[in-house]
Design a protein around this motif. Structure first.
Motif, PDB file in Angstrom:
ATOM      1  N   GLN A  80       0.837  -1.194   0.000  1.00  0.00           N
ATOM      2  CA  GLN A  80       0.000   0.000   0.000  1.00  0.00           C
ATOM      3  C   GLN A  80       0.866   1.235   0.000  1.00  0.00           C
ATOM      4  N   ALA A  81       0.446   2.202  -0.788  1.00  0.00           N
ATOM      5  CA  ALA A  81       1.144   3.483  -0.795  1.00  0.00           C
ATOM      6  C   ALA A  81       0.879   4.192   0.527  1.00  0.00           C
ATOM      7  N   VAL A  82       1.834   5.003   0.929  1.00  0.00           N
ATOM      8  CA  VAL A  82       1.697   5.782   2.149  1.00  0.00           C
ATOM      9  C   VAL A  82       1.874   7.243   1.779  1.00  0.00           C
ATOM     10  N   LEU A 106     -10.176   2.314  -8.819  1.00  0.00           N
ATOM     11  CA  LEU A 106      -8.893   1.904  -9.386  1.00  0.00           C
ATOM     12  C   LEU A 106      -7.853   3.014  -9.260  1.00  0.00           C
ATOM     13  N   CYS A 107      -8.270   4.260  -9.395  1.00  0.00           N
ATOM     14  CA  CYS A 107      -7.335   5.377  -9.228  1.00  0.00           C
ATOM     15  C   CYS A 107      -6.777   5.383  -7.808  1.00  0.00           C
ATOM     16  N   TRP A 108      -7.624   5.147  -6.841  1.00  0.00           N
ATOM     17  CA  TRP A 108      -7.218   5.112  -5.433  1.00  0.00           C
ATOM     18  C   TRP A 108      -6.273   3.937  -5.171  1.00  0.00           C
ATOM     19  N   ALA A 148      -0.709   7.688  -2.773  1.00  0.00           N
ATOM     20  CA  ALA A 148      -1.908   7.631  -1.920  1.00  0.00           C
ATOM     21  C   ALA A 148      -2.529   9.012  -1.739  1.00  0.00           C
ATOM     22  N   CYS A 149      -2.605   9.764  -2.804  1.00  0.00           N
ATOM     23  CA  CYS A 149      -3.127  11.134  -2.686  1.00  0.00           C
ATOM     24  C   CYS A 149      -4.533  11.299  -3.245  1.00  0.00           C
TER      25      CYS A 149
END
Length: 85
Positions: A11-13, A40-42, A48-49
């Motif tokens: 997961q992106a942070v 999908l964008c999320w 994670a912006c």
């Protein structure tokens, strides 16, 4: 079905790479009328912006990579040139 094919393995942070928005030359703009809410964008945003609930974009961290635009099946996201860059 193997969940690994549906969900990312990591997961992106937000902010892991610092405030990367200052060197962006293009930014994503979401047309909420076209957006189906697939997220999908999320899921694919490496910074994670993108907001999960409202699809808002935190431009402080968005680096303008365009992955969200590429992954959007409804073509609801377009990359636009940053003003003054």
């Amino acid at each position: 079905m193997n969940n690994c094919s549906v969900y990312p393995l990591s997961q992106a942070v937000k902010g892991a790479g610092g405030k990367t928005g200052n060197w962006r030359t293009v930014k994503p703009v979401i047309d909420l009328e076209k957006c189906s809410g697939c997220l999908l964008c999320w899921i694919f945003c490496p910074e994670a912006c993108i907001g999960k609930n409202d699809r808002s974009i935190d431009y402080t961290y968005c680096k303008g990579c365009g992955i969200c635009e590429t992954e959007c099946p409804k073509k609801a996201i377009v990359m636009v040139k940053e003003e003054g860059k």
